[in-house]
Write a protein that holds these residues in place. Structure first.
Motif, PDB file in Angstrom:
ATOM      1  N   SER A 133      -2.841   6.865 -10.561  1.00  0.00           N
ATOM      2  CA  SER A 133      -3.043   8.257 -10.148  1.00  0.00           C
ATOM      3  C   SER A 133      -4.048   8.386  -8.998  1.00  0.00           C
ATOM      4  O   SER A 133      -3.909   9.272  -8.156  1.00  0.00           O
ATOM      5  N   THR A 134      -5.036   7.491  -8.953  1.00  0.00           N
ATOM      6  CA  THR A 134      -6.020   7.573  -7.865  1.00  0.00           C
ATOM      7  C   THR A 134      -5.333   7.243  -6.534  1.00  0.00           C
ATOM      8  O   THR A 134      -5.578   7.899  -5.516  1.00  0.00           O
ATOM      9  N   SER A 263      -4.430  -2.817 -18.293  1.00  0.00           N
ATOM     10  CA  SER A 263      -5.494  -2.375 -17.388  1.00  0.00           C
ATOM     11  C   SER A 263      -6.581  -1.625 -18.164  1.00  0.00           C
ATOM     12  O   SER A 263      -7.782  -1.806 -17.915  1.00  0.00           O
ATOM     13  N   TYR A 316       5.392   5.085 -11.052  1.00  0.00           N
ATOM     14  CA  TYR A 316       4.435   4.259 -10.305  1.00  0.00           C
ATOM     15  C   TYR A 316       5.161   3.082  -9.653  1.00  0.00           C
ATOM     16  O   TYR A 316       4.909   2.735  -8.491  1.00  0.00           O
ATOM     17  N   TYR A 346      -5.806   4.543   2.525  1.00  0.00           N
ATOM     18  CA  TYR A 346      -7.187   4.073   2.735  1.00  0.00           C
ATOM     19  C   TYR A 346      -7.719   4.459   4.111  1.00  0.00           C
ATOM     20  O   TYR A 346      -8.767   4.001   4.516  1.00  0.00           O
ATOM     21  N   ASN A 367     -11.715   0.487  -9.788  1.00  0.00           N
ATOM     22  CA  ASN A 367     -11.341  -0.612  -8.891  1.00  0.00           C
ATOM     23  C   ASN A 367     -10.968  -0.143  -7.490  1.00  0.00           C
ATOM     24  O   ASN A 367     -10.485  -0.938  -6.692  1.00  0.00           O
ATOM     25  N   ARG A 373      -4.947  -1.686   0.656  1.00  0.00           N
ATOM     26  CA  ARG A 373      -3.547  -1.399   0.998  1.00  0.00           C
ATOM     27  C   ARG A 373      -2.724  -1.250  -0.283  1.00  0.00           C
ATOM     28  O   ARG A 373      -3.186  -1.675  -1.356  1.00  0.00           O
ATOM     29  N   ASP A 375      -0.255  -2.256  -2.911  1.00  0.00           N
ATOM     30  CA  ASP A 375       0.145  -3.591  -3.358  1.00  0.00           C
ATOM     31  C   ASP A 375       1.428  -3.495  -4.198  1.00  0.00           C
ATOM     32  O   ASP A 375       1.383  -3.190  -5.391  1.00  0.00           O
TER      33      ASP A 375
HETATM   34  P1  A3P Z   1      -5.843  -2.149 -12.068  1.00  0.00           P
HETATM   35  O1  A3P Z   1      -6.941  -2.076 -11.046  1.00  0.00           O
HETATM   36  O2  A3P Z   1      -6.314  -2.453 -13.427  1.00  0.00           O
HETATM   37  O3  A3P Z   1      -4.693  -3.038 -11.636  1.00  0.00           O
HETATM   38  P2  A3P Z   1      -5.503   5.060 -12.137  1.00  0.00           P
HETATM   39  O4  A3P Z   1      -5.991   5.419 -10.796  1.00  0.00           O
HETATM   40  O5  A3P Z   1      -4.481   6.036 -12.671  1.00  0.00           O
HETATM   41  O6  A3P Z   1      -6.605   4.839 -13.109  1.00  0.00           O
HETATM   42  O7  A3P Z   1      -4.690   3.679 -12.017  1.00  0.00           O
HETATM   43  C1  A3P Z   1      -5.336   2.499 -11.583  1.00  0.00           C
HETATM   44  C2  A3P Z   1      -4.297   1.415 -11.366  1.00  0.00           C
HETATM   45  O8  A3P Z   1      -3.472   1.762 -10.246  1.00  0.00           O
HETATM   46  C3  A3P Z   1      -4.864   0.047 -10.995  1.00  0.00           C
HETATM   47  O9  A3P Z   1      -5.200  -0.668 -12.159  1.00  0.00           O
HETATM   48  C4  A3P Z   1      -3.711  -0.585 -10.222  1.00  0.00           C
HETATM   49  O10 A3P Z   1      -2.810  -1.268 -11.089  1.00  0.00           O
HETATM   50  C5  A3P Z   1      -3.011   0.603  -9.608  1.00  0.00           C
HETATM   51  N1  A3P Z   1      -3.383   0.656  -8.172  1.00  0.00           N
HETATM   52  C6  A3P Z   1      -4.555   1.081  -7.662  1.00  0.00           C
HETATM   53  N2  A3P Z   1      -4.573   0.906  -6.325  1.00  0.00           N
HETATM   54  C7  A3P Z   1      -3.394   0.346  -5.993  1.00  0.00           C
HETATM   55  C8  A3P Z   1      -2.797  -0.100  -4.764  1.00  0.00           C
HETATM   56  N3  A3P Z   1      -3.444  -0.011  -3.616  1.00  0.00           N
HETATM   57  N4  A3P Z   1      -1.550  -0.607  -4.809  1.00  0.00           N
HETATM   58  C9  A3P Z   1      -0.868  -0.717  -5.973  1.00  0.00           C
HETATM   59  N5  A3P Z   1      -1.381  -0.324  -7.147  1.00  0.00           N
HETATM   60  C10 A3P Z   1      -2.617   0.195  -7.180  1.00  0.00           C
END
Ligand code: A3P
Length: 402
Positions: A133-134, A263, A316, A346, A367, A373, A375
């Motif tokens: 969601s972020t 996660s 997602y 970003y 995180n 970017r 992923d």
């Molecule tokens: P992880 O860091 O454990 O892999 P939310 O924002 O809803 O809490 O979700 C966080 C998750 O979104 C991350 O968990 C990751 O899997 C995914 N995510 C975050 N940034 C990402 C990116 N740039 N590309 C793909 N997936 C991403």
């Protein structure tokens, strides 16, 4: 062995905190109560971010602010962190039939709002935790017709005073950072002004409706997008959106349960939700599963009561594998034009931090600073997780097409 690690970590904590805040090393004593240590810092909230950085670097462990309440001083904190650095044992196949069993709701419910007095439409991103969601929020934050700040976490509450009291009582002071970052961005506030603005809203016990009104007004013609995964914790919290806003729109973001559960456990969210949610379990894997299952259940039940033109479901896995078609669908749904900035989450200021706090003071996904970017490989991360899910979860997953 763990004693040695505790001694080393205590020394690391003392050294880092002294260096980061330019304090004489002898002042950062291992037995100094954390409350007193906070009093020595320019901003008491910074202690957590310093400690989180050390926990991350030394042990690879994501710490949550509320955990600092469990310890008295740095020595106790180091011992706690060393204990917590042992990952929870792998899932043992325990199943549940009623995910709500054992849960105990600790938040005060706001009384129903007057539907005659609704605000103009806003959009909500609804998801369970760890669903990307972020990332989606940051994508939308690049669009000139949208205002998509970090987690506002306003909807469940009646007024800012009662919100503040509950955040402090239950250990969610970080929920102040979303509104702080939104107001700082909209009103061009300095970090000091932001802190004062938030404090005044709480002291004057301003109604939540009024805070949303101010944010919408300051956002000008832009559509407010509120992404706060906590809203799906309770059906009543979701229902507030319909009471406060006129015909709001919902972007429902889903992710494979195995990926979200893994996660959740790796980032230790079980230490944050603790014992005041509708779900509870001593096993972090089961708690993570219950969280995914009931939050998605609440969202599905909620949108089932709404006209289909007011919600859209996004996976997602599709969003990260091929972002453009999914984002184009979202634009069409929101009635806005396509914009390339959506593809560069970003780029520029996408409001990832609370102004005035250290660089690690991220809002939303802890995180977020580790990536720069999209992923696509993470769409497949669920394949590496080997858990047997309970029937309740499998049914929700089935409805979502997983
Ligand atoms: P992880 O860091 O454990 O892999 P939310 O924002 O809803 O809490 O979700 C966080 C998750 O979104 C991350 O968990 C990751 O899997 C995914 N995510 C975050 N940034 C990402 C990116 N740039 N590309 C793909 N997936 C991403």
């Amino acid at each position: 062995m763990s004693d040695e690690r505790t001694v080393r970590l205590t020394a690391d904590l003392r050294r880092w905190i002294a260096a980061l805040f330019r304090l004489p090393a002898e002042e950062v004593r291992a037995d100094l109560p954390l409350e007193e240590l906070r009093g020595k810092l320019p901003d008491p909230r910074s202690l957590f971010f310093a400690v989180r950085l050390v926990a991350e670097r030394s042990l690879g462990l994501t710490l949550h602010e509320v955990e600092l309440r469990r310890v008295r001083d740095l020595a106790e904190l180091a011992a706690y962190l060393v204990r917590e650095s042992v990952p929870p044992p792998p899932p043992d196949g325990k199943r549940f039939t009623d995910p709500y069993e054992g849960g105990s709701w600790g938040w005060r419910m706001a009384p129903p709002a007057d539907p005659a007095d609704r605000l103009p439409a806003a959009a909500f991103i609804l998801s369970s935790a760890r669903s990307g969601s972020t990332l989606l929020r940051m994508m939308l934050a690049g669009h000139p017709d949208l205002f998509s700040p970090p987690e506002l976490n306003l909807l469940p509450f009646e007024s800012m005073g009662s919100r503040g009291e509950q955040l402090d009582r239950l250990g969610y002071s970080w929920m102040r950072y979303g509104p702080g970052s939104a107001l700082a961005n909209l009103e061009g506030l300095t970090p000091e002004q932001t802190a004062q603005r938030l404090a005044r809203l709480e002291e004057e016990d301003v109604a939540i409706r009024e805070v949303y009104r101010q944010i919408q007004e300051a956002a000008g013609g832009r559509l407010l997008v509120d992404k706060s995964p906590a809203y799906s914790r309770h059906p009543r919290w979701l229902a507030r959106a319909e009471e406060l806003f006129h015909e709001p729109l919902y972007i429902v973001l889903t992710r494979h349960p195995l990926a979200a559960i893994e996660s959740f456990v790796r980032l230790r969210f079980h230490r944050m939700v603790a014992d005041h949610s509708l779900v509870r379990d001593d096993d972090p894997w089961v708690l993570a599963e219950k969280t995914w299952a009931v939050n998605n259940r609440h969202i599905l039940d909620f949108i089932a009561s709404l006209p289909t033109r007011r919600w859209i479901r996004i996976r997602y896995e599709e969003l990260v594998a091929a972002p453009e078609p999914v984002l184009r669908r979202i634009c069409e749904f929101l009635g806005i034009r396509w914009n390339e900035a959506l593809l560069n989450p970003y780029e520029g200021d996408r409001m990832t931090r609370m102004p005035g706090l250290p660089a690690q003071s991220t809002i939303g996904d802890p995180n977020v600073l580790t990536r720069d970017r999209i992923d696509p490989s993470l769409a497949e991360s669920w394949r590496r997780v080997d858990i047997t899910l309970s029937r309740f979860t499998r049914e929700v997953a089935g409805e979502l097409g997983y």
